[in-house]
Design an enzyme around this catalytic site. Structure first.
Site, PDB file in Angstrom:
ATOM      1  N   HIS A 130     -26.499  14.191   6.370  1.00  0.00           N
ATOM      2  CA  HIS A 130     -27.795  13.939   6.828  1.00  0.00           C
ATOM      3  C   HIS A 130     -27.978  12.544   7.909  1.00  0.00           C
ATOM      4  CE1 HIS A 130     -26.514  10.858   4.201  1.00  0.00           C
ATOM      5  NE2 HIS A 130     -27.415   9.889   4.485  1.00  0.00           N
ATOM      6  N   ASP A 132     -30.043   9.214   8.366  1.00  0.00           N
ATOM      7  CA  ASP A 132     -30.917   8.263   7.435  1.00  0.00           C
ATOM      8  C   ASP A 132     -32.493   8.432   7.661  1.00  0.00           C
ATOM      9  OD1 ASP A 132     -28.882   7.779   5.766  1.00  0.00           O
ATOM     10  OD2 ASP A 132     -28.310   5.885   6.813  1.00  0.00           O
ATOM     11  N   HIS A 285     -24.102  11.964   8.928  1.00  0.00           N
ATOM     12  CA  HIS A 285     -23.033  11.414   8.269  1.00  0.00           C
ATOM     13  C   HIS A 285     -23.093  12.099   6.655  1.00  0.00           C
ATOM     14  CE1 HIS A 285     -26.391   8.654   7.351  1.00  0.00           C
ATOM     15  NE2 HIS A 285     -25.569   8.176   6.133  1.00  0.00           N
ATOM     16  N   ARG A 300     -26.174  -1.347   2.293  1.00  0.00           N
ATOM     17  CA  ARG A 300     -26.843  -0.864   3.503  1.00  0.00           C
ATOM     18  C   ARG A 300     -28.004  -1.418   3.927  1.00  0.00           C
ATOM     19  NH1 ARG A 300     -28.688   5.324   3.304  1.00  0.00           N
ATOM     20  NH2 ARG A 300     -30.890   4.544   3.919  1.00  0.00           N
TER      21      ARG A 300
HETATM   22  C1  SIN Z   1     -25.087   6.788   3.062  1.00  0.00           C
HETATM   23  O1  SIN Z   1     -25.319   7.885   3.139  1.00  0.00           O
HETATM   24  O2  SIN Z   1     -25.816   5.874   3.576  1.00  0.00           O
HETATM   25  C2  SIN Z   1     -23.944   6.307   2.291  1.00  0.00           C
HETATM   26  C3  SIN Z   1     -22.755   6.674   2.881  1.00  0.00           C
HETATM   27  C4  SIN Z   1     -21.573   6.440   2.102  1.00  0.00           C
HETATM   28  O3  SIN Z   1     -21.590   6.010   0.986  1.00  0.00           O
HETATM   29  O4  SIN Z   1     -20.232   6.577   2.562  1.00  0.00           O
END
Ligand code: SIN
Length: 309
Positions: A130, A132, A285, A300
């Protein structure tokens, strides 16, 4: 099939020819491109210390050029992460308020840890590819993920370059998708994920109201570099607007499979105090996953972007 690039850390040497453009003393740091389709590491910078205008311009340039930059050795506070993140734009307050860091709603806790049988963070964040916040009218410019506690093994994060994905599409498929739009929904996989992970909170009506579906171009143009990128994801994209559902499903399946081919991907193996900053306008990612018996916790911050065009 091409193997996915993982990159050992390069050896730091503290050299820089930068001089400060303003009264803030300069920090010596290097930007080192990874031997991978995307990504670079920044060594020798402390994001909690003042950063002058020239240094900030270098960081900004590195982010645009490499799409994901890894700031090494950032033993910094949540406040410092928030302050640094804000230099790139206003911050998103994630809809899952249950997993905000106490007193810091700008930080979403990404973690598989449970305390007293309660999850302290979003344990299955990123289990599908996805970008974000693509489900909102203004998706994210970029996200900053700061390692707090890392498992002894596993827990990697993969990044796929959607400019390369667009450029590698056949001319016929490029022409077919160039002017299409797609719907993105936060709820697309929410109940499936809840069925697998019952600790996922049931959303209140107020939370559901915050995440009404958004429609975006299937191919977006990066607002700062002008490069085109595919902008659909298996996590949030539900349908191509104007196509019958079966045709839409088939086209999306083709795009999803193409967009994460190994030759577009960098796999990040986390190191202590890494702060990873990626461009959601250029990349998708995926979290590779962590064994349940190993602890992983990251903070995050998510910078709000503009309307995709
Ligand atoms: C995310 O998708 O923001 C998390 C990615 C992760 O935990 O590696």
């Amino acid at each position: 099939m091409t193997a996915i690039a993982t990159v050992p850390r390069t050896k730091p040497t503290a050299t820089s020819t930068d001089s400060a453009a303003d009264s803030i003393p300069s920090q010596a740091f290097e930007v080192r491109r990874f031997d991978a389709p995307v990504g670079a590491e920044i060594v020798g910078l402390d994001i909690s210390k003042p950063i002058n205008a020239i240094e900030f311009a270098r960081i900004h340039r590195a982010h645009l050029d490499h799409h994901v930059v890894v700031f090494r050795d950032q033993n910094v506070s949540p406040e410092a992460q928030i302050e640094f993140s804000r230099r790139f734009g206003p911050l998103e307050i994630h809809v899952l308020h249950q997993f905000h860091l106490k007193n810091h709603p700008e930080i979403l806790i990404v973690s598989n840890i449970k305390e007293n049988d309660e999850p302290i963070g979003l344990g299955d964040a990123g289990v599908y590819w996805h970008s974000d916040i693509s489900y909102k009218p203004k998706p994210s410019l970029g996200s900053l993920l700061h390692a707090q506690e890392l498992p002894a093994e596993g827990g990697d994060t993969l990044f796929a370059d959607q400019h390369l994905a667009w450029e590698a599409l056949s001319p016929k498929l490029q022409q077919k998708v160039l002017h299409l739009k797609a719907e993105h929904s936060y709820l697309a996989k929410y109940e499936d994920l809840r069925a697998k992970n019952p600790w996922r909170p049931k959303l209140s009506q107020a939370q559901i109201d915050q995440v009404a579906p958004a429609v975006h171009p299937v191919v977006r143009t990066h607002p700062e570099t002008g490069r085109k990128a595919l902008f659909v994801s298996e996590h949030f994209t539900t349908r191509i607007v104007g196509l019958p559902q079966d045709e839409s499903d088939a086209l999306l399946a083709e795009l999803f499979a193409h967009s994460v081919k190994a030759e577009f991907v960098y796999r990040h193996a986390w190191e202590t105090h890494d702060l990873v900053f990626w461009d959601n306008r250029s990349l998708m990612h995926l979290a590779a996953g962590t064994a349940d018996n190993l602890r992983r916790k990251l903070y995050r911050t998510t910078v709000i972007g503009d309307t995709p065009r």
